[in-house]
Motif scaffolding. Structure first.
Motif, short mmCIF file in Angstrom:
data_model
loop_
_atom_site.label_atom_id
_atom_site.label_comp_id
_atom_site.label_asym_id
_atom_site.label_seq_id
_atom_site.Cartn_x
_atom_site.Cartn_y
_atom_site.Cartn_z
N ASP A 84 5.71 3.20 -6.94
CA ASP A 84 4.64 4.09 -6.49
C ASP A 84 3.53 3.32 -5.76
O ASP A 84 2.41 3.80 -5.62
CB ASP A 84 4.07 4.91 -7.65
N ARG A 130 -0.15 4.61 -4.74
CA ARG A 130 -1.26 4.07 -5.55
C ARG A 130 -2.27 3.36 -4.65
O ARG A 130 -3.49 3.52 -4.81
CB ARG A 130 -0.72 3.13 -6.63
N TYR A 153 -4.24 5.96 -3.04
CA TYR A 153 -5.22 6.52 -3.99
C TYR A 153 -6.49 5.66 -4.03
O TYR A 153 -7.61 6.18 -4.01
CB TYR A 153 -4.60 6.65 -5.39
N TYR A 154 -6.32 4.33 -4.08
CA TYR A 154 -7.52 3.47 -4.14
C TYR A 154 -8.40 3.68 -2.91
O TYR A 154 -9.63 3.69 -3.00
CB TYR A 154 -7.13 2.00 -4.28
N HIS A 183 4.37 10.83 -5.55
CA HIS A 183 3.51 9.90 -6.29
C HIS A 183 2.02 10.17 -6.04
O HIS A 183 1.22 10.08 -6.97
CB HIS A 183 3.86 8.45 -5.94
N THR A 191 0.94 13.08 -8.15
CA THR A 191 0.81 12.71 -9.57
C THR A 191 -0.46 11.89 -9.80
O THR A 191 -1.25 12.16 -10.71
CB THR A 191 2.04 11.85 -9.99
N ILE A 192 -0.66 10.88 -8.96
CA ILE A 192 -1.77 9.93 -9.20
C ILE A 192 -3.13 10.61 -9.00
O ILE A 192 -4.05 10.44 -9.80
CB ILE A 192 -1.61 8.69 -8.30
N GLU A 239 -3.76 12.86 -11.91
CA GLU A 239 -4.18 12.07 -13.08
C GLU A 239 -5.65 11.64 -12.96
O GLU A 239 -6.34 11.50 -13.97
CB GLU A 239 -3.31 10.81 -13.22
N ALA A 240 -6.10 11.44 -11.71
CA ALA A 240 -7.50 11.03 -11.50
C ALA A 240 -8.45 12.22 -11.60
O ALA A 240 -9.67 12.06 -11.46
CB ALA A 240 -7.64 10.37 -10.14
N HIS A 247 -1.46 -3.40 -10.82
CA HIS A 247 -2.43 -2.36 -10.41
C HIS A 247 -3.80 -2.97 -10.13
O HIS A 247 -4.46 -2.62 -9.15
CB HIS A 247 -2.55 -1.30 -11.50
N ASP A 304 -5.53 -2.83 -6.54
CA ASP A 304 -6.83 -2.17 -6.43
C ASP A 304 -7.80 -3.06 -5.65
O ASP A 304 -8.46 -2.63 -4.69
CB ASP A 304 -7.37 -1.88 -7.84
#
Ligand code: NAD
Length: 417
Positions: free
Chosen positions: A190, A194, A197-198, A227, A230-231, A234-235, A370, A374
């Motif tokens: 993912d 991910r 997402y950051y 993904h 989902t991410i 979750e956030a 991660h 990040d």
């Protein structure tokens, strides 16, 4: 990486470079170096087919630029592969590794073939044959391929094994995207989403948008799309619409990402997901949401729909979802675009972590992957944001400026020109 229309992709890549070079007043000598691939290898790969016949496949490996470190980029198996596509993708990889500041250059490979019409045995022989031909220019210190269109961890495993035969010992760092059992990294699955997402989280900070109150939509529900759904869920963000090639669904009260993934696995699509309204792909793109995540195809936002886009943030997980005209409209309207080669650079970043772990022969847990990802993505986001303010350009041009500046510095310091 914003796309034009049917333009030759390498010409497009050169034009984008020219534009950025003009804005940042890039040294003309360095500009000339960056307009051309540094090296390319064209090969013919003989493969014994299951029926006993021999077919000869054409393949390429382009090493676009290695001023900042070994070349890095995927291998595509595609019936319509062309050298100009591979050149363009190799150039874009050079900018992508530079924008996230990993010590790698850019490369790309391709084989003209139709993997959907080949048996596993034929695919294995083709994969090994490709390495027999290009292995001489690969290596953790030279050029490191990875999976891309129609290639996968199994193909990477065969390629790594063939390279081991050439060298006389296993060299896992020659290729990334391997299965974990033979030197793959935690978190690769993912990584693209991910990483995206950051950058979205940072964009929300910049725009003073509370991610927990935000709504989002995802176009495309494959690796990247599933993904990110989902991410972001979750956030704390609310997923209100998703689509795939067969159509989309909308529920303003929120959609459950895990249930959508299970439904797609069972039925092959999200289009008839229960408890939601149907929505077309065209409608999805202009929905009133805070964050829009194109995660499918190129050229989705054009001069025809860009004016109607209501999202505050367009996070380009897909490559080239926004045309040049749409980009200008977004900039004018104040839609904040996280450009593709920044937004989707999480995959190559974790690939870099994979090589580092291979070379150390010491493996990180998921939490460490991660944490490192990040840091890389967050630093890249703010470097691009600073360049956007300094040069008063849109984020895509700013990402080019950051990347080119880093590659140009390496060329200058090494005295290449
Ligand atoms: P994928 O093949 O796993 O998924 C693609 C999805 O797009 C599928 O769900 C498909 O149904 C959907 N789709 C196809 N046509 C569509 C249409 N007309 N409208 C809506 N949806 C449509 O691919 P992926 O790996 O998720 O890649 C998606 C994009 O992200 C590509 O542009 C790719 O280059 C980019 N990307 C992916 C990665 C990665 O690590 N997976 C890395 C960098 C960039």
């Amino acid at each position: 990486m914003s796309q034009g229309s049917t333009q030759n992709p390498f010409q497009l890549a050169q034009e984008q470079l020219d534009r950025a070079a003009g804005i940042m007043k890039l040294d003309p000598g360095i500009h000339a170096v960056l307009r051309e691939p540094s090296r390319e290898l064209h090969v013919s790969i003989p493969v014994r087919m299951d029926d006993g016949s021999v077919r000869v496949f054409k393949g390429f490996r382009v090493q676009y630029n290695d001023a900042r470190g070994p070349c890095k980029g995927g291998i595509r198996f595609h019936p319509e592969e062309t050298i100009d596509t591979v050149r363009a993708l190799a150039a874009w990889m050079t900018w992508k590794t530079a924008v996230v500041n990993i010590p790698l250059g850019g490369g790309k490979g391709g084989v003209i073939c139709n993997p959907k019409e080949m048996s596993p045995g034929e695919l294995e022989r083709l994969s090994r044959g490709y390495i027999d031909q290009v292995g001489r220019i690969l290596g953790p210190e030279k050029d490191i391929p990875a999976p891309d269109v129609y290639t996968n961890p199994q193909i990477m495993a065969w390629m790594a094994d063939e390279y081991a035969k050439l060298r006389g010992h296993y060299v896992p760092g020659v290729i990334t995207g391997k299965p974990i059992e033979i030197g793959g990294s935690e978190g690769r699955g993912d990584a693209t989403a991910r990483g995206a997402y950051y950058t979205i989280r940072e964009a929300c900070k910049k725009l003073k948008l509370d991610l927990k109150q935000a709504t989002f939509a995802v176009q495309g529900f494959g690796n990247a799309g599933q993904h990110i759904a989902t991410i972001l869920s979750e956030a704390g963000a609310r997923l209100v619409a998703v689509s795939d090639s067969k159509g989309g669904v909308l529920n303003r009260d929120g959609l459950d990402a895990a249930a959508l993934i299970a439904h797609k696995r069972q039925t092959g699509t999200v289009a008839d997901f229960p408890g939601a309204d149907k929505i077309s792909n065209e409608e999805l793109l202009v929905l009133d949401v805070d964050i829009m995540c194109p995660s499918a195809l190129e050229n989705q936002f054009t001069h025809e729909n860009a004016d109607q886009v209501k999202a505050k943030i367009v996070a380009e997980l897909a490559n080239g979802p926004t045309t040049l005209e749409a980009d200008e409209i977004f900039h004018r309207k104040g839609v904040f675009v996280i450009p593709d080669f920044l937004c989707n650079a999480g995959g190559v970043t974790v690939s870099y972590f994979e090589v580092v772990q291979n070379l150390y022969n010491f493996y990180w847990d998921l939490q460490k992957v991660h944490q490192m990802l990040d840091r890389k993505m967050t630093d890249a986001f703010w470097a691009v944001d600073q360049a956007a303010e300094k040069y008063r350009v849109d984020p895509r041009m700013a990402a080019y400026v950051v990347a080119l500046d880093r590659v140009a510095n390496a060329i200058r310091l090494r005295g290449i020109v």
